[in-house]
Design a protein around this motif. Structure first.
Motif, PDB file in Angstrom:
ATOM      1  N   SER A  79      47.983  45.386  32.483  1.00 24.84           N
ATOM      2  CA  SER A  79      47.165  45.813  33.614  1.00 24.84           C
ATOM      3  C   SER A  79      47.123  47.330  33.757  1.00 24.84           C
ATOM      4  O   SER A  79      46.228  47.874  34.400  1.00 24.84           O
ATOM      5  CB  SER A  79      47.684  45.192  34.916  1.00 24.84           C
ATOM      6  N   ARG A  80      48.098  48.030  33.142  1.00 29.33           N
ATOM      7  CA  ARG A  80      48.173  49.488  33.255  1.00 29.33           C
ATOM      8  C   ARG A  80      47.391  50.211  32.162  1.00 29.33           C
ATOM      9  O   ARG A  80      47.325  51.441  32.159  1.00 29.33           O
ATOM     10  CB  ARG A  80      49.636  49.927  33.208  1.00 29.33           C
ATOM     11  N   VAL A  81      46.827  49.463  31.229  1.00 27.50           N
ATOM     12  CA  VAL A  81      46.071  50.075  30.135  1.00 27.50           C
ATOM     13  C   VAL A  81      44.727  50.585  30.665  1.00 27.50           C
ATOM     14  O   VAL A  81      44.020  49.854  31.371  1.00 27.50           O
ATOM     15  CB  VAL A  81      45.857  49.059  28.997  1.00 27.50           C
ATOM     16  N   PRO A  82      44.341  51.826  30.360  1.00 22.02           N
ATOM     17  CA  PRO A  82      43.056  52.355  30.855  1.00 22.02           C
ATOM     18  C   PRO A  82      41.871  51.648  30.201  1.00 22.02           C
ATOM     19  O   PRO A  82      41.959  51.184  29.060  1.00 22.02           O
ATOM     20  CB  PRO A  82      43.104  53.828  30.459  1.00 22.02           C
ATOM     21  N   THR A  83      40.777  51.563  30.926  1.00 24.47           N
ATOM     22  CA  THR A  83      39.566  50.916  30.415  1.00 24.47           C
ATOM     23  C   THR A  83      38.354  51.791  30.713  1.00 24.47           C
ATOM     24  O   THR A  83      38.373  52.620  31.628  1.00 24.47           O
ATOM     25  CB  THR A  83      39.353  49.536  31.051  1.00 24.47           C
ATOM     26  N   ALA A  84      37.298  51.568  29.936  1.00 20.81           N
ATOM     27  CA  ALA A  84      36.050  52.297  30.169  1.00 20.81           C
ATOM     28  C   ALA A  84      35.301  51.719  31.364  1.00 20.81           C
ATOM     29  O   ALA A  84      34.604  52.444  32.083  1.00 20.81           O
ATOM     30  CB  ALA A  84      35.178  52.251  28.923  1.00 20.81           C
ATOM     31  N   THR A  85      35.427  50.407  31.565  1.00 19.83           N
ATOM     32  CA  THR A  85      34.757  49.738  32.681  1.00 19.83           C
ATOM     33  C   THR A  85      35.689  48.680  33.253  1.00 19.83           C
ATOM     34  O   THR A  85      36.516  48.105  32.535  1.00 19.83           O
ATOM     35  CB  THR A  85      33.451  49.054  32.222  1.00 19.83           C
ATOM     36  N   PRO A  86      35.576  48.381  34.547  1.00 21.60           N
ATOM     37  CA  PRO A  86      36.434  47.357  35.157  1.00 21.60           C
ATOM     38  C   PRO A  86      35.827  45.967  35.015  1.00 21.60           C
ATOM     39  O   PRO A  86      34.678  45.808  34.583  1.00 21.60           O
ATOM     40  CB  PRO A  86      36.459  47.781  36.625  1.00 21.60           C
ATOM     41  N   LEU A  87      36.617  44.972  35.378  1.00 18.63           N
ATOM     42  CA  LEU A  87      36.078  43.628  35.511  1.00 18.63           C
ATOM     43  C   LEU A  87      35.006  43.612  36.591  1.00 18.63           C
ATOM     44  O   LEU A  87      35.128  44.304  37.608  1.00 18.63           O
ATOM     45  CB  LEU A  87      37.179  42.642  35.913  1.00 18.63           C
ATOM     46  N   LEU A  88      33.968  42.814  36.382  1.00 15.79           N
ATOM     47  CA  LEU A  88      32.989  42.641  37.449  1.00 15.79           C
ATOM     48  C   LEU A  88      33.653  41.894  38.606  1.00 15.79           C
ATOM     49  O   LEU A  88      34.412  40.951  38.390  1.00 15.79           O
ATOM     50  CB  LEU A  88      31.783  41.861  36.934  1.00 15.79           C
ATOM     51  N   PRO A  89      33.400  42.297  39.849  1.00 16.26           N
ATOM     52  CA  PRO A  89      34.082  41.680  40.993  1.00 16.26           C
ATOM     53  C   PRO A  89      33.943  40.164  41.049  1.00 16.26           C
ATOM     54  O   PRO A  89      34.903  39.449  41.368  1.00 16.26           O
ATOM     55  CB  PRO A  89      33.410  42.344  42.197  1.00 16.26           C
ATOM     56  N   GLU A  90      32.747  39.641  40.715  1.00 18.48           N
ATOM     57  CA  GLU A  90      32.538  38.199  40.788  1.00 18.48           C
ATOM     58  C   GLU A  90      33.324  37.449  39.717  1.00 18.48           C
ATOM     59  O   GLU A  90      33.655  36.269  39.898  1.00 18.48           O
ATOM     60  CB  GLU A  90      31.053  37.858  40.706  1.00 18.48           C
ATOM     61  N   GLU A  91      33.645  38.103  38.603  1.00 19.98           N
ATOM     62  CA  GLU A  91      34.474  37.483  37.577  1.00 19.98           C
ATOM     63  C   GLU A  91      35.950  37.595  37.955  1.00 19.98           C
ATOM     64  O   GLU A  91      36.725  36.653  37.803  1.00 19.98           O
ATOM     65  CB  GLU A  91      34.226  38.145  36.224  1.00 19.98           C
ATOM     66  N   GLU A  92      36.344  38.765  38.457  1.00 20.92           N
ATOM     67  CA  GLU A  92      37.734  38.992  38.855  1.00 20.92           C
ATOM     68  C   GLU A  92      38.183  37.964  39.891  1.00 20.92           C
ATOM     69  O   GLU A  92      39.283  37.402  39.802  1.00 20.92           O
ATOM     70  CB  GLU A  92      37.868  40.397  39.421  1.00 20.92           C
ATOM     71  N   MET A  93      37.334  37.693  40.873  1.00 17.56           N
ATOM     72  CA  MET A  93      37.686  36.773  41.948  1.00 17.56           C
ATOM     73  C   MET A  93      38.009  35.383  41.411  1.00 17.56           C
ATOM     74  O   MET A  93      38.963  34.741  41.836  1.00 17.56           O
ATOM     75  CB  MET A  93      36.525  36.687  42.942  1.00 17.56           C
ATOM     76  N   ARG A  94      37.229  34.930  40.440  1.00 15.47           N
ATOM     77  CA  ARG A  94      37.436  33.579  39.920  1.00 15.47           C
ATOM     78  C   ARG A  94      38.620  33.516  38.955  1.00 15.47           C
ATOM     79  O   ARG A  94      39.289  32.495  38.855  1.00 15.47           O
ATOM     80  CB  ARG A  94      36.166  33.079  39.245  1.00 15.47           C
TER      81      ARG A  94
END
Length: 246
Positions: free
Chosen positions: A72-87
């Motif tokens: 979870s601490r690894v940097p990313t160019a883009t985050p998870l989309l909120p609607e995907e993260e929630m599920r």
């Protein structure tokens, strides 16, 4: 597998898992279904697990493995989309966004380690986390907005290992680098791209066949895999293998 009793599931999966062991809570795991849509039909990437493994020995599976919370601490160019993260974490639960991020990044890392495919954006990347040095060396920063949640399944009780597995998907177009020699681990062998129907004919676990059926249905109605789609959640409840939508 929906509606099967525990004894029926045990019989169906007797070659997939070592049975026995003490009661245990399932551990988070992440699996990535890579999809190739360059031809006339969509193909998926699968590889064979070594026959010495206690978990699904000799079976063809998607790349994946146990979630490392430190991912979870690894940097990313883009985050998870909120609607995907929630599920991914489970609606209405106390699970954190960091947990969803770790699950998603573990799927990307495992795909690199087992198949030599680096998903993300070609750009300078820095981290000291183990397992991610291939991304550093090849200049690929992982992107999470490419991922789509496809299914969730918890290994039934009575196995020596149990996992709470999230099946995520990405397109082969999202792969920034394909290493010709494959990944640095020896977890998978005989990597191959197969149509969904041909993959179902391979030596695959029962739950993989179930997820492939779900994927085929999803693609038929949602060929672009739009975010926020309800996904099936398989688990054993009151001695029945149940399917709910989350």
């Amino acid at each position: 597998m929906e509606g099967m009793t525990r004894s029926e599931v045990d019989k169906a999966e007797n070659k997939d898992f070592a049975l026995g062991g003490k009661p245990m809570r399932p551990r988070d795991a992440a699996t990535l279904i890579l999809l190739d849509r360059s031809g006339s039909e969509v193909k998926v990437l699968i590889g064979r697990r070594h026959r010495s493994h206690a978990f699904m020995p000799g079976r063809f599976v998607f790349p994946g493995g146990r979630t490392d919370p430190h991912d979870s601490r690894v940097p990313t160019a883009t985050p998870l989309l909120p609607e995907e993260e929630m599920r991914i974490v489970g609606k209405g639960t106390r699970a954190s966004a960091a947990r969803a991020r770790a699950i998603a990044l573990s799927a990307i890392r495992e795909t690199y380690e087992e198949a030599g495919l680096l998903i993300g954006r070609a750009m300078a990347f820095r981290t000291t986390r183990p397992g991610w040095q291939g991304f550093v060396e090849h200049g690929v920063t992982p992107e999470l907005d490419r991922l789509r949640f496809i299914a969730r399944a918890i290994t039934p009780p009575g196995r020596v290992r149990r996992y709470d597995t999230r099946f995520l998907a990405a397109w082969r177009d999202d792969v920034a680098v394909e290493l010709p020699e494959g990944g640095p681990t020896n977890e998978l062998e005989e990597l191959c791209w197969l149509s969904i129907e041909d993959a179902k004919k391979a030596e695959i676990p029962a739950i993989t066949r179930t997820v492939l059926d779900e994927l085929k249905t999803r693609l038929d109605g949602d060929p672009d895999l739009k975010p926020g789609h309800p996904v099936p959640f398989y688990r054993m409840l009151r001695n029945r293998f149940t399917r709910d939508l989350v």
